[in-house]
Enzyme design. Sequence first.
Site, PDB file in Angstrom:
ATOM      1  N   GLU A  49       0.835  -1.204   0.000  1.00 21.37           N
ATOM      2  CA  GLU A  49       0.000   0.000   0.000  1.00 21.37           C
ATOM      3  C   GLU A  49       0.868   1.253   0.000  1.00 21.37           C
ATOM      4  OE1 GLU A  49      -2.799  -0.556   3.236  1.00 21.37           O
ATOM      5  OE2 GLU A  49      -3.901  -2.036   2.053  1.00 21.37           O
ATOM      6  N   CYS A  58      -1.566  -4.693  -5.691  1.00 20.51           N
ATOM      7  CA  CYS A  58      -2.138  -5.923  -5.145  1.00 20.51           C
ATOM      8  C   CYS A  58      -1.130  -7.069  -5.203  1.00 20.51           C
ATOM      9  CB  CYS A  58      -3.378  -6.337  -5.934  1.00 20.51           C
ATOM     10  SG  CYS A  58      -4.800  -5.262  -5.734  1.00 20.51           S
ATOM     11  N   GLU A  60      -1.489 -10.156  -6.220  1.00 20.89           N
ATOM     12  CA  GLU A  60      -1.498 -10.955  -7.458  1.00 20.89           C
ATOM     13  C   GLU A  60      -0.681 -10.278  -8.552  1.00 20.89           C
ATOM     14  OE1 GLU A  60      -3.981  -9.958  -5.593  1.00 20.89           O
ATOM     15  OE2 GLU A  60      -5.686 -11.339  -5.622  1.00 20.89           O
TER      16      GLU A  60
END
Length: 147
Positions: A49, A58, A60
């Site tokens: 973040e 993210c 993934e």
Amino acid sequence: MTVTTAEWERLAAAAWAVRSHAYAPASGFQVGAAVLAADGRAFVGCNVENASYGLTICAERAAVCAAVAAGARDLRAVAIATALAVPATPCGACRQVLAEFGPDLEVLLLGDHGARQLTTLAVLLPAPFTFARLRGAQTAAGTDVGS
Ligand code: THU
């Protein structure tokens, strides 16, 4: 090629391990992901973040980028770990990025207390935008209702 039980266990362990490195001061929601390449290598990513919230990466997509950076562009499977009773599904942006390198990807969603759900990217993202479509491929994604 079907993902073996041993490969799933390897991916699951890797997803849980990398999840502990997640940087999530804003949401407190840690995610770990591990992708399996066609050559047998596994690559991991966690969410990262940022104080400028929209810049968050993210798990993934971080895993996909690690794979591509190592020369692996053909992905077979992904395991995604979240500490939820019902495991989280990948967000829409991640589904689209996963589709770029693994249209036939098998997906294992991991949650709390051993919760596991097995699915496929084709189920999660039935009509991805692709370079083939960009170049004019005529694959219908809906019912033709004329003009
Ligand atoms: N997140 C992921 O890492 N993967 C997803 O597919 C959904 C959301 C992260 C982004 C953010 O850091 C936190 O989860 C809450 O949305």
